[in-house]
Design a protein around this motif. Structure first.
Motif, PDB file in Angstrom:
ATOM      1  N   ILE A   1     -15.164  39.971  -4.770  1.00  0.00           N
ATOM      2  CA  ILE A   1     -15.460  41.327  -5.223  1.00  0.00           C
ATOM      3  C   ILE A   1     -14.898  42.338  -4.226  1.00  0.00           C
ATOM      4  N   ASP A   2     -14.567  43.526  -4.749  1.00  0.00           N
ATOM      5  CA  ASP A   2     -14.095  44.596  -3.866  1.00  0.00           C
ATOM      6  C   ASP A   2     -15.270  45.487  -3.471  1.00  0.00           C
ATOM      7  N   ASP A   3     -14.971  46.583  -2.791  1.00  0.00           N
ATOM      8  CA  ASP A   3     -16.060  47.434  -2.287  1.00  0.00           C
ATOM      9  C   ASP A   3     -16.787  48.187  -3.386  1.00  0.00           C
ATOM     10  N   GLU A   4     -16.274  48.152  -4.610  1.00  0.00           N
ATOM     11  CA  GLU A   4     -16.952  48.781  -5.741  1.00  0.00           C
ATOM     12  C   GLU A   4     -17.748  47.770  -6.553  1.00  0.00           C
ATOM     13  N   GLY A   5     -17.762  46.504  -6.111  1.00  0.00           N
ATOM     14  CA  GLY A   5     -18.499  45.481  -6.831  1.00  0.00           C
ATOM     15  C   GLY A   5     -17.738  44.890  -7.987  1.00  0.00           C
ATOM     16  N   ARG A   6     -16.453  45.208  -8.089  1.00  0.00           N
ATOM     17  CA  ARG A   6     -15.623  44.691  -9.176  1.00  0.00           C
ATOM     18  C   ARG A   6     -15.170  43.277  -8.843  1.00  0.00           C
ATOM     19  N   ALA A   7     -15.366  42.333  -9.763  1.00  0.00           N
ATOM     20  CA  ALA A   7     -14.883  40.968  -9.565  1.00  0.00           C
ATOM     21  C   ALA A   7     -13.372  40.960  -9.766  1.00  0.00           C
ATOM     22  N   ILE A   8     -12.633  40.584  -8.740  1.00  0.00           N
ATOM     23  CA  ILE A   8     -11.178  40.651  -8.807  1.00  0.00           C
ATOM     24  C   ILE A   8     -10.511  39.291  -8.632  1.00  0.00           C
ATOM     25  N   GLY A   9     -11.297  38.252  -8.634  1.00  0.00           N
ATOM     26  CA  GLY A   9     -10.720  36.922  -8.504  1.00  0.00           C
ATOM     27  C   GLY A   9     -11.813  35.894  -8.277  1.00  0.00           C
ATOM     28  N   THR A  10     -11.395  34.668  -8.138  1.00  0.00           N
ATOM     29  CA  THR A  10     -12.342  33.573  -7.880  1.00  0.00           C
ATOM     30  C   THR A  10     -11.819  32.712  -6.746  1.00  0.00           C
ATOM     31  N   ALA A  11     -12.724  31.999  -6.130  1.00  0.00           N
ATOM     32  CA  ALA A  11     -12.370  31.042  -5.083  1.00  0.00           C
ATOM     33  C   ALA A  11     -12.809  29.654  -5.538  1.00  0.00           C
ATOM     34  N   ALA A  12     -11.985  28.667  -5.240  1.00  0.00           N
ATOM     35  CA  ALA A  12     -12.305  27.307  -5.667  1.00  0.00           C
ATOM     36  C   ALA A  12     -13.590  26.819  -5.026  1.00  0.00           C
ATOM     37  N   ASN A  13     -13.862  27.215  -3.791  1.00  0.00           N
ATOM     38  CA  ASN A  13     -15.101  26.849  -3.104  1.00  0.00           C
ATOM     39  C   ASN A  13     -15.415  27.925  -2.065  1.00  0.00           C
ATOM     40  N   ARG A  14     -16.556  27.785  -1.471  1.00  0.00           N
ATOM     41  CA  ARG A  14     -17.014  28.795  -0.524  1.00  0.00           C
ATOM     42  C   ARG A  14     -16.098  28.909   0.684  1.00  0.00           C
ATOM     43  N   ALA A  15     -15.577  27.775   1.179  1.00  0.00           N
ATOM     44  CA  ALA A  15     -14.733  27.800   2.376  1.00  0.00           C
ATOM     45  C   ALA A  15     -13.406  28.505   2.114  1.00  0.00           C
ATOM     46  N   ASP A  16     -12.866  28.353   0.904  1.00  0.00           N
ATOM     47  CA  ASP A  16     -11.580  28.984   0.592  1.00  0.00           C
ATOM     48  C   ASP A  16     -11.670  30.502   0.550  1.00  0.00           C
ATOM     49  N   ALA A  17     -12.834  31.020   0.271  1.00  0.00           N
ATOM     50  CA  ALA A  17     -12.974  32.469   0.152  1.00  0.00           C
ATOM     51  C   ALA A  17     -12.779  33.163   1.488  1.00  0.00           C
ATOM     52  N   ARG A  18     -13.321  32.588   2.537  1.00  0.00           N
ATOM     53  CA  ARG A  18     -13.214  33.155   3.879  1.00  0.00           C
ATOM     54  C   ARG A  18     -13.687  34.613   3.907  1.00  0.00           C
ATOM     55  N   LEU A  19     -14.717  34.868   3.161  1.00  0.00           N
ATOM     56  CA  LEU A  19     -15.331  36.193   3.105  1.00  0.00           C
ATOM     57  C   LEU A  19     -16.842  36.019   3.125  1.00  0.00           C
ATOM     58  N   PRO A  20     -17.573  37.037   3.586  1.00  0.00           N
ATOM     59  CA  PRO A  20     -19.035  36.911   3.619  1.00  0.00           C
ATOM     60  C   PRO A  20     -19.633  36.840   2.220  1.00  0.00           C
ATOM     61  N   LEU A  21     -20.648  36.031   2.101  1.00  0.00           N
ATOM     62  CA  LEU A  21     -21.381  35.907   0.843  1.00  0.00           C
ATOM     63  C   LEU A  21     -22.511  36.927   0.839  1.00  0.00           C
ATOM     64  N   ILE A  22     -22.572  37.720  -0.221  1.00  0.00           N
ATOM     65  CA  ILE A  22     -23.681  38.677  -0.359  1.00  0.00           C
ATOM     66  C   ILE A  22     -24.820  37.968  -1.071  1.00  0.00           C
ATOM     67  N   ASP A  23     -25.961  37.985  -0.452  1.00  0.00           N
ATOM     68  CA  ASP A  23     -27.132  37.324  -1.030  1.00  0.00           C
ATOM     69  C   ASP A  23     -27.548  37.990  -2.330  1.00  0.00           C
ATOM     70  N   GLY A  24     -28.089  37.182  -3.229  1.00  0.00           N
ATOM     71  CA  GLY A  24     -28.628  37.726  -4.479  1.00  0.00           C
ATOM     72  C   GLY A  24     -27.840  37.365  -5.702  1.00  0.00           C
ATOM     73  N   GLY A  25     -26.720  36.659  -5.538  1.00  0.00           N
ATOM     74  CA  GLY A  25     -25.918  36.271  -6.691  1.00  0.00           C
ATOM     75  C   GLY A  25     -25.299  37.464  -7.394  1.00  0.00           C
ATOM     76  N   THR A  26     -24.936  37.278  -8.665  1.00  0.00           N
ATOM     77  CA  THR A  26     -24.267  38.349  -9.415  1.00  0.00           C
ATOM     78  C   THR A  26     -25.191  39.540  -9.663  1.00  0.00           C
ATOM     79  N   GLU A  27     -26.504  39.323  -9.582  1.00  0.00           N
ATOM     80  CA  GLU A  27     -27.442  40.427  -9.780  1.00  0.00           C
ATOM     81  C   GLU A  27     -27.432  41.391  -8.603  1.00  0.00           C
ATOM     82  N   ALA A  28     -26.814  40.971  -7.505  1.00  0.00           N
ATOM     83  CA  ALA A  28     -26.794  41.841  -6.326  1.00  0.00           C
ATOM     84  C   ALA A  28     -26.045  43.138  -6.593  1.00  0.00           C
ATOM     85  N   VAL A  29     -25.097  43.120  -7.515  1.00  0.00           N
ATOM     86  CA  VAL A  29     -24.315  44.336  -7.791  1.00  0.00           C
ATOM     87  C   VAL A  29     -25.180  45.420  -8.407  1.00  0.00           C
ATOM     88  N   ASN A  30     -26.325  45.046  -8.952  1.00  0.00           N
ATOM     89  CA  ASN A  30     -27.210  46.032  -9.574  1.00  0.00           C
ATOM     90  C   ASN A  30     -28.274  46.550  -8.614  1.00  0.00           C
TER      91      ASN A  30
END
Length: 292
Positions: free
Chosen positions: A178-207
């Motif tokens: 996701i970007d700084d506006e909460g827009r989903a702009i891609g996917t990662a095959a697994n958590r390690a490939d993302a190399r970005l922090p995980l925001i707690d709360g799942g997809t509901e976190a954007v709300n």
């Protein structure tokens, strides 16, 4: 008695003893005096009439008018030739698009761009603009903007400006970038490939009310710091916390002075390891950061 000399019809022509001519023959036929006469006087019709001929001399055209006409003809010819040349350039099959070169893409693959831009193939380069490419990529959330440069005779170079992912949201087994506006702009095959922090709360976190606060913090972090983060969370807008991959914690606080806090954290992470190791970096007051 007067001696009178008569014509064959008895008309008096001259009076004897008088030098004055009674009548001039030319006046009977309407010929102006002084004009040349053709023939021998007997006329071509047998009645004695004289035929008058005249020659009309043409006046030469003024040089100014001749130059003006030549200039006008030259201008009109030039306009026609220029229009034909531009029409050739605009519609010529010689400039038909055959090759698309893609640059600046990391989230969107080159093959995906080629498939999206397939409708442009075969069109003249002069008819292809940035808006045409942007319209064909409008449904791609990864793309923030495009720049198109024509490379005659048959190539365009498309440079993509992609949105920047700042965090990951987990949706089931899928990790969304996701970007700084909460827009989903891609996917990662697994958590390690993302190399970005995980925001707690799942997809509901954007709300949540704190989501924009967390993403605004992540968006200012240097790449070297961002890749060291494991996840980010916030219980309120004043209590943003980050956790590094090595288990260390960062207390950020509010989203105020984000740039200064990012610089302070970057400097603290470059410090030599301490014994005992630092467990918490507190940059909530960037002018006086604390470690404990």
């Amino acid at each position: 008695a007067d001696n009178v000399r008569r014509s064959g019809h008895g008309d008096p022509m001259y009076r004897t003893g008088s030098p004055q001519r009674v009548a001039d023959r030319s006046s009977f036929h309407g010929t102006p005096a002084g004009l040349p006469r053709s023939g021998s006087g007997s006329g071509t019709g047998g009645n004695g009439d004289d035929v008058v001929t005249a020659t009309v001399l043409p006046f030469p055209e003024p040089p100014v008018r001749r130059r003006r006409r030549w200039l006008l003809a030259s201008v009109l010819t030039g306009v026609v030739l220029l229009g034909a040349f531009l029409a050739f350039l605009y519609l010529s099959p010689a400039l038909a698009l055959k090759t698309i070169t893609v640059q600046g893409n990391s989230l969107l693959t080159t093959d995906e761009v080629h498939r999206a831009l397939q409708p442009l193939m075969g069109k003249p380069l002069t008819t292809i603009h940035d808006d045409d490419v942007a319209a064909l990529l409008a449904d791609r959330p990864e793309v923030a903007g495009v720049d198109v440069v024509a490379q005659p005779p048959s190539e365009i170079v498309v440079t993509l400006a992609e949105r920047v992912p700042v965090a990951v949201l987990q949706s089931g087994e899928t990790f969304l970038l996701i970007d700084d506006e909460g827009r989903a702009i891609g996917t990662a095959a697994n958590r390690a490939d993302a190399r970005l922090p995980l925001i707690d709360g799942g997809t509901e976190a954007v709300n949540s009310a704190v989501f924009s606060t967390v993403t605004s913090v992540l968006s200012v972090l240097p790449e070297g710091v961002l890749t060291q983060l494991d996840h980010a969370s916030a219980s309120s807008v004043d209590s943003v916390q980050l956790q590094l991959l090595n288990g260390q914690q960062v207390f950020w606080g509010s989203a105020e002075s984000n740039v200064a806090k990012a610089r302070a954290l970057e400097a603290l992470l470059q410090m030599p390891p301490k014994d005992p190791p630092v467990k918490v970096f507190d940059v909530s007051t960037p002018t006086a950061p604390v470690t404990r």
